[in-house]
Enzyme design. Structure first.
Site, PDB file in Angstrom:
ATOM      1  N   LYS A  49       4.144 -26.361  34.935  1.00 15.92           N
ATOM      2  CA  LYS A  49       5.372 -26.104  35.703  1.00 15.92           C
ATOM      3  C   LYS A  49       5.066 -25.524  37.079  1.00 15.92           C
ATOM      4  CE  LYS A  49       5.389 -21.427  35.173  1.00 15.92           C
ATOM      5  NZ  LYS A  49       5.709 -20.331  36.083  1.00 15.92           N
ATOM      6  N   ALA A 100       9.402 -11.982  37.390  1.00  7.45           N
ATOM      7  CA  ALA A 100       9.231 -10.539  37.200  1.00  7.45           C
ATOM      8  C   ALA A 100      10.289  -9.677  37.883  1.00  7.45           C
ATOM      9  CB  ALA A 100       7.826 -10.124  37.661  1.00  7.45           C
ATOM     10  N   SER A 136       3.021  -8.096  39.854  1.00  7.69           N
ATOM     11  CA  SER A 136       4.446  -7.977  39.557  1.00  7.69           C
ATOM     12  C   SER A 136       4.754  -8.228  38.083  1.00  7.69           C
ATOM     13  CB  SER A 136       5.253  -8.928  40.448  1.00  7.69           C
ATOM     14  OG  SER A 136       4.766 -10.246  40.347  1.00  7.69           O
ATOM     15  N   ASP A 149      11.059 -22.642  31.538  1.00 14.46           N
ATOM     16  CA  ASP A 149      10.142 -22.137  32.560  1.00 14.46           C
ATOM     17  C   ASP A 149      10.119 -23.057  33.776  1.00 14.46           C
ATOM     18  OD1 ASP A 149       8.395 -20.333  33.625  1.00 14.46           O
ATOM     19  OD2 ASP A 149       6.718 -20.804  32.315  1.00 14.46           O
ATOM     20  N   THR A 185      11.189 -21.758  37.492  1.00 15.58           N
ATOM     21  CA  THR A 185      10.167 -21.715  38.530  1.00 15.58           C
ATOM     22  C   THR A 185      10.503 -22.638  39.700  1.00 15.58           C
ATOM     23  OG1 THR A 185       8.528 -21.226  36.830  1.00 15.58           O
ATOM     24  CG2 THR A 185       7.681 -21.909  38.955  1.00 15.58           C
ATOM     25  N   SER A 243      10.137 -17.646  43.047  1.00 16.90           N
ATOM     26  CA  SER A 243       8.950 -18.333  42.526  1.00 16.90           C
ATOM     27  C   SER A 243       7.882 -18.473  43.607  1.00 16.90           C
ATOM     28  CB  SER A 243       9.345 -19.716  42.015  1.00 16.90           C
ATOM     29  OG  SER A 243       8.220 -20.561  41.886  1.00 16.90           O
ATOM     30  N   GLU A 264      -0.523 -20.012  41.394  1.00 18.68           N
ATOM     31  CA  GLU A 264      -1.462 -20.536  40.398  1.00 18.68           C
ATOM     32  C   GLU A 264      -1.571 -22.062  40.444  1.00 18.68           C
ATOM     33  OE1 GLU A 264      -3.541 -19.004  38.594  1.00 18.68           O
ATOM     34  OE2 GLU A 264      -2.785 -17.080  37.874  1.00 18.68           O
ATOM     35  N   ASN A 298       5.211 -20.342  43.462  1.00 20.97           N
ATOM     36  CA  ASN A 298       4.779 -21.731  43.608  1.00 20.97           C
ATOM     37  C   ASN A 298       5.792 -22.554  44.392  1.00 20.97           C
ATOM     38  OD1 ASN A 298       2.157 -22.153  41.877  1.00 20.97           O
ATOM     39  ND2 ASN A 298       3.451 -20.735  40.745  1.00 20.97           N
ATOM     40  N   ARG A 345      -7.304  -1.730  42.186  1.00 15.37           N
ATOM     41  CA  ARG A 345      -7.430  -0.778  43.291  1.00 15.37           C
ATOM     42  C   ARG A 345      -6.882   0.578  42.886  1.00 15.37           C
ATOM     43  NH1 ARG A 345      -4.192  -4.396  47.379  1.00 15.37           N
ATOM     44  NH2 ARG A 345      -3.259  -4.942  45.370  1.00 15.37           N
ATOM     45  N   GLY A 374       7.437 -18.674  29.318  1.00 18.29           N
ATOM     46  CA  GLY A 374       8.875 -18.861  29.478  1.00 18.29           C
ATOM     47  C   GLY A 374       9.290 -18.559  30.898  1.00 18.29           C
TER      48      GLY A 374
END
Length: 332
Positions: free
Chosen positions: A192, A141, A12, A245, A249, A255, A282, A257, A34, A137
């Site tokens: 973050k 997306a 994304s 950020d 997030t 988000s 992540e 996460n 892919r 930042g």
């Protein structure tokens, strides 16, 4: 800049960043792992798996051949999961132009080495640090793809190179600022994600705004402590790559996460949360590396420690929150 740009990674953020570049007047080739994703971008101008319904500009092309994407590229944007970066670079380095600029969109710390992404790029690609630019930042997306106003930080030890990238991604909806604090910008982006996991857990547990504000504020404090220990400018953490950020997030349902943390806060296992979200969070892997980095520099990061315990030691999120609240009191 006149040459084309390669974006390696069709997720994304990689796809949205390709759109930014094209809207700023650059010709872009996306590399997708892919072929079916590359073909969809070429034939339908969309990436249905990651940004469904969004039409990509005509300046955006796609391929599943990394060499084809990279060859002749003046700027190479790296947008793959952070833990796969080193392996991927091993197959890409031979295609890089001698003075190409490598742009990192990744927000993580490598597990085996505790290196930041720019350090991994320097080591794995054998390039000078001043060729690596970090973009960080509040970069959600889907919002940026819809051209909602957003800002970001473009960090490089070579300010002139940062400025060139800044000019290449400036659009009416995307405003980049330059910075020379690569360490601070990368740490803000990596930590973050871990704090957002804790924030998501708190949301799922039904905890209110006081708890959420505490996690953001104290999360920023531990991020800054680690950053200063590693040589970052503490002011960086008050800016877009730090506070900006972190707030984006933690607070956004977009988000990954935060969403992953919500699954954990509802009592799901790591495997159940991974199955439910179907995307890379992540912070789940980075929390291990960040914890090790903090310990190596004798920096206290209590929220990170508890997130690691929940994710990798099976500790109940309620037990982790109780442990945070029972720490010895001290001055702020």
């Amino acid at each position: 800049m006149t040459g084309h740009v390669a974006v390696l990674g069709a997720g994304s953020w990689g796809s949205a960043f390709a759109k930014i570049l094209a809207d700023a007047g650059r010709d872009v080739t996306i590399w997708a792992r892919r072929e079916r994703v590359a073909e969809a971008i070429r034939t339908t101008r969309t990436n249905p798996e990651y940004l469904p319904g969004l039409r990509l500009p005509d300046r955006v092309d796609a391929t599943s051949d990394a060499g084809e994407a990279i060859s002749g590229a003046e700027v190479v944007v790296l947008a793959v999961p952070s833990q796969t970066l080193r392996t991927n670079l091993a197959g890409w380095t031979d295609f890089l132009a001698p003075d190409s600029t490598l742009v990192s969109l990744m927000k993580g710390i490598e597990l085996s080495t505790t290196k930041r992404m720019s350090e991994v790029i320097v080591a794995a690609a054998g390039v000078a640090p001043d060729r690596v630019v970090v973009v960080s930042g509040p970069n959600l997306a889907p919002e940026i793809a819809l051209e909602q106003p957003a800002a970001t930080v473009v960090a490089c030890t070579d300010v002139s190179r940062a400025t060139l990238v800044q000019r290449s991604i400036t659009t009416p909806y995307f405003r980049p600022y330059t910075n020379d604090d690569v360490i601070g910008c990368e740490l803000g982006g990596a930590v973050k994600n871990v704090i957002a996991l804790a924030y998501g857990m708190a949301c799922a547990m039904g905890l209110g705004d006081n708890t959420r504000a505490m996690l953001i504020t104290r999360g920023l404090a531990e991020t800054a402590r680690l950053g200063v220990a590693l040589g970052a400018d503490p002011l960086t953490f008050a800016g877009l790559a730090g506070m900006g950020d972190l707030v984006g997030t933690c607070s956004s349902p977009l988000s990954r996460n935060r969403t992953f943390g919500e699954h954990l806060g509802r009592g799901e296992t790591l495997e159940q949360a991974q199955t439910a979200t179907r995307q890379t969070a992540e912070g789940v892997k980075s929390c291990l590396a960040i914890r090790d980095l903090a310990r190596a520099h004798a920096v206290e990061m209590p929220i990170t420690e508890q997130v690691e315990r929940v994710c990798h030691e099976g500790v109940d999120p309620r037990v982790a929150m109780a442990a945070l609240m029972s720490r010895t009191t001290k001055p702020e």
